[in-house]
Scaffold this motif. Sequence first.
Motif, PDB file in Angstrom:
ATOM      1  N   GLU A   1       0.810  -1.331   0.015  1.00 55.77           N
ATOM      2  CA  GLU A   1       0.021  -0.087   0.053  1.00 55.77           C
ATOM      3  C   GLU A   1       0.844   1.365   0.161  1.00 55.77           C
ATOM      4  OE1 GLU A   1      -2.135  -3.322   1.532  1.00 55.77           O
ATOM      5  OE2 GLU A   1      -0.229  -2.471   2.325  1.00 55.77           O
TER       6      GLU A   1
ATOM      7  N   ASP B   1      -7.470   6.904  -2.075  1.00 55.74           N
ATOM      8  CA  ASP B   1      -6.821   5.765  -1.895  1.00 55.74           C
ATOM      9  C   ASP B   1      -7.921   5.189  -1.182  1.00 55.74           C
ATOM     10  OD1 ASP B   1      -5.244   3.681  -1.135  1.00 55.74           O
ATOM     11  OD2 ASP B   1      -4.223   5.314   0.489  1.00 55.74           O
TER      12      ASP B   1
ATOM     13  N   LYS C   1      -8.929   2.278  -0.883  1.00 59.00           N
ATOM     14  CA  LYS C   1      -8.594   0.915   0.161  1.00 59.00           C
ATOM     15  C   LYS C   1      -8.764   1.016   1.510  1.00 59.00           C
ATOM     16  CE  LYS C   1      -5.765  -2.940   0.364  1.00 59.00           C
ATOM     17  NZ  LYS C   1      -4.495  -3.893  -0.222  1.00 59.00           N
ATOM     18  N   ARG C   2      -8.227   2.268   1.717  1.00 59.90           N
ATOM     19  CA  ARG C   2      -8.037   3.004   3.307  1.00 59.90           C
ATOM     20  C   ARG C   2      -9.218   3.675   3.689  1.00 59.90           C
ATOM     21  NH1 ARG C   2      -1.969   3.389   2.397  1.00 59.90           N
ATOM     22  NH2 ARG C   2      -0.899   1.767   3.938  1.00 59.90           N
TER      23      ARG C   2
END
Length: 445
Positions: A350, A440, A442-443
Amino acid sequence: MLGAILPPLYGQKGSRPNIVIVFTDDQGYQDVGVFGSSLIKTPNLDTMAGNGIKFTDFYSASPVCSPSRAALLTGAYPPRVGVPKVLWPNLEGGLSNQEMTIADMLKAKGYATACIGKWHLGDEAQYLPTQQGFDEYYGIPFSNDMSVNPSAKVSGDIVFREGMTLDSLREKKWRGGKVPLFRQDEIIEYPVDQKTLTQRYTKEALGFIKENKEKPFFLYVAQTMPHIPLYASEAFKGKSERGLYGDVIEELDWSVGQILETLDKLGLAENTLVVFASDNGPWDLKNGHGGSALPLRGHKFSTYEGGMRVPMIAQWKGTIPAGAVCSEVASTIDLFPTIAFLTGGDLPEEIIDGKNIWPLLAGKKKSSPHKRKGFYYFFEETAEAVRQGDWKLRRREGKIELYNLADDISEAHNVAASHPKLVKRMAKMLDDFEAELKADNKRYQ
């Protein structure tokens, strides 16, 4: 070029450096002798600077506790890893154990790992240090002015103090300043005797070093002090010219001295990187219990320099040049990638925001790795300011401020009106970086 800046033993069998990070809580920029304190005596930190390097422009990634710790351990700005705000006892949330920490990375490389002190990245079982790459944990799970999570796991031989019982621990009642002491994932004392914390943390740290002297180790000592309420042991109480706050800092200095002395005695100092820093700036208090950020403007909770620029000293005897001073911009987010470089560790897949600052630590003439893209000052989810070189743009509640920190370290003269093109460019940097963080997904989601 790379070989010229590698530590001399890098890559040799058995030579992986030990890593020690000492992170104090709310210690001001000026509250160390080599950073200008005249009333607080810090002989051990001053000696550490003489044996290593002092960073004058080193930043935490947040002006408050939980986000600053998340950033240190993950190498990312706090919103990127889902910890933009201070976490509270008995509330959901924390640093996801899906995020890679420094401890995760080093444990995978065969390091022994320990977290001693204040955690403050979630007090539910799945967020505790033992779920975040640390073999050992001893400390309090959040700030020392907080309470207790009544659903926390309790040791069979817990020590109760101040009239507390298991029934009173289980009550959903806020008891500010009565905090639990954990070993691993269990409460072993409630409430903890806070005046003994610095001494007990130090004893635990020395024991861990001695126990693991034959193998590489990572020791993270996150001191509870000088967060308020302040406590010093009887050995230090009343000794400083700066009152109780000074007593607390001088005891922290003693603790650093004990760690450095133990590394020396065990022959580990020449294979150990030791980093000292604070998690953010000091409280703005008028009763003498807060620290000093002078000559900086602002305090804790602020994205002025006094809220996020912190004292930082690093030592690695024989590798980091003695008595060095670095005035380039660097941050706690840079420690993860730097440690990965030094130990051969693998960085997460990441995105992270930190950069390898070993060339700066090694005393080589190299500019800040944040010079091109800037360093960002976050308050909760918002990037309120950006520094690029000597220039800093701050934008809060519609007010635009521009400072040249080389000429105006105290941020006393807002020169935004004189530099409209620079303001426009740096404001766009803030907008673009916030947009990148929000992308971002994913977070963020």
